[in-house]
Scaffold this motif. Structure first.
Motif, short mmCIF file in Angstrom:
data_model
loop_
_atom_site.label_atom_id
_atom_site.label_comp_id
_atom_site.label_asym_id
_atom_site.label_seq_id
_atom_site.Cartn_x
_atom_site.Cartn_y
_atom_site.Cartn_z
N VAL A 18 0.82 -1.21 0.00
CA VAL A 18 0.00 0.00 0.00
C VAL A 18 0.86 1.26 0.00
O VAL A 18 0.54 2.23 -0.69
CB VAL A 18 -0.99 -0.02 1.19
CG1 VAL A 18 -1.66 1.33 1.38
CG2 VAL A 18 -2.05 -1.09 0.95
N LEU B 153 1.49 0.50 -4.48
CA LEU B 153 0.21 1.01 -4.99
C LEU B 153 0.30 2.45 -5.52
O LEU B 153 -0.23 2.72 -6.61
CB LEU B 153 -0.88 0.88 -3.92
CG LEU B 153 -2.30 1.24 -4.33
CD1 LEU B 153 -2.77 0.35 -5.48
CD2 LEU B 153 -3.24 1.11 -3.14
N THR C 18 -0.66 3.47 -9.29
CA THR C 18 -1.71 4.47 -9.53
C THR C 18 -1.22 5.58 -10.46
O THR C 18 -1.95 6.03 -11.34
CB THR C 18 -2.19 5.06 -8.19
OG1 THR C 18 -2.69 4.00 -7.37
CG2 THR C 18 -3.28 6.10 -8.39
N ALA D 221 -4.66 -0.78 -10.49
CA ALA D 221 -4.52 -0.09 -9.20
C ALA D 221 -5.86 0.46 -8.74
O ALA D 221 -6.20 0.38 -7.55
CB ALA D 221 -3.49 1.02 -9.30
N ARG E 261 -7.40 -0.77 -5.26
CA ARG E 261 -7.05 0.26 -4.27
C ARG E 261 -7.96 0.29 -3.04
O ARG E 261 -7.46 0.27 -1.91
CB ARG E 261 -7.02 1.62 -4.95
CG ARG E 261 -6.51 2.73 -4.06
CD ARG E 261 -6.35 4.04 -4.89
NE ARG E 261 -5.58 5.01 -4.17
CZ ARG E 261 -6.09 5.86 -3.30
NH1 ARG E 261 -7.39 5.86 -3.04
NH2 ARG E 261 -5.32 6.71 -2.66
#
Length: 183
Positions: free
Chosen positions: A34, A38, A42, A153, A157
């Motif tokens: 995370v 991520l 993103t 993503a 997410r």
């Protein structure tokens, strides 16, 4: 609490060590994905293959610890509490039950986030096939028709962020158990 002897002390210590190490590995993996992976996915700064590989590895950690944590945790509950009544009679027992609940939801969130990624590639994949195959990272290497890193993503997410929040709560719960819960 059952009486103690050297043999059960060694087994209990080994169970504690396996439990704590598995929990640390899993929560650390979730928080790393995370925090470090991520955001790059993103932003599109990470390749689709790299993001899929990270998600697959997180899934494997989740599944491995999904065996180790309940087995060692159940043993520790049995040794330390002996009965459901004594588990639910004290704040420490409630913290153990909270940990179990957090673990279950966190596990489900990681699975759902990765399943959403898998369904971007193969919308018809069922739960059974997904559980057997996981996330076939080689399928994300194919340029034709594979979703973008940003799309992968985006669909994973919310699940991964919620899982990270639960990881923090799980670590706080573990700290309370380790440090002693004030009554």
């Amino acid at each position: 609490m059952p009486s103690s002897n050297r043999g059960t002390d060694v087994i209990r210590t080994a169970a504690y060590a396996a439990h704590v190490l598995s929990g640390a590995f899993w929560t650390g993996a979730v928080l790393f994905v995370v925090y470090a992976v991520l955001p790059r996915a993103t932003d599109g700064d990470l390749s689709r293959e790299s993001f899929a590989d990270a998600a697959h590895r997180l899934l494997m950690v989740t599944r491995w610890t999904g065996v180790a944590l309940p087995v060692t945790g159940a043993y520790l509950v049995w040794v330390l509490y002996g009965s459901l009544e004594s588990l639910t009679a004290a704040p420490r027992g409630w913290a153990v039950l909270a940990m179990l609940s957090l673990w279950g939801v966190m596990n489900g969130l990681v699975e759902m986030g990765v399943l959403r990624m898998r369904r971007e590639l193969d919308p018809e994949v069922g739960w059974g096939q997904y559980m057997a195959e996981g996330l076939p990272t080689e399928a994300f290497a194919d340029g034709g028709g594979a979703p973008t890193t940003q799309r992968l993503a985006a669909v994973s997410r919310p699940y991964l962020l919620a899982s990270a929040a639960l990881a923090v709560l799980l670590l706080v719960d573990a700290a309370l158990l380790a440090g002693g819960i004030p009554v």
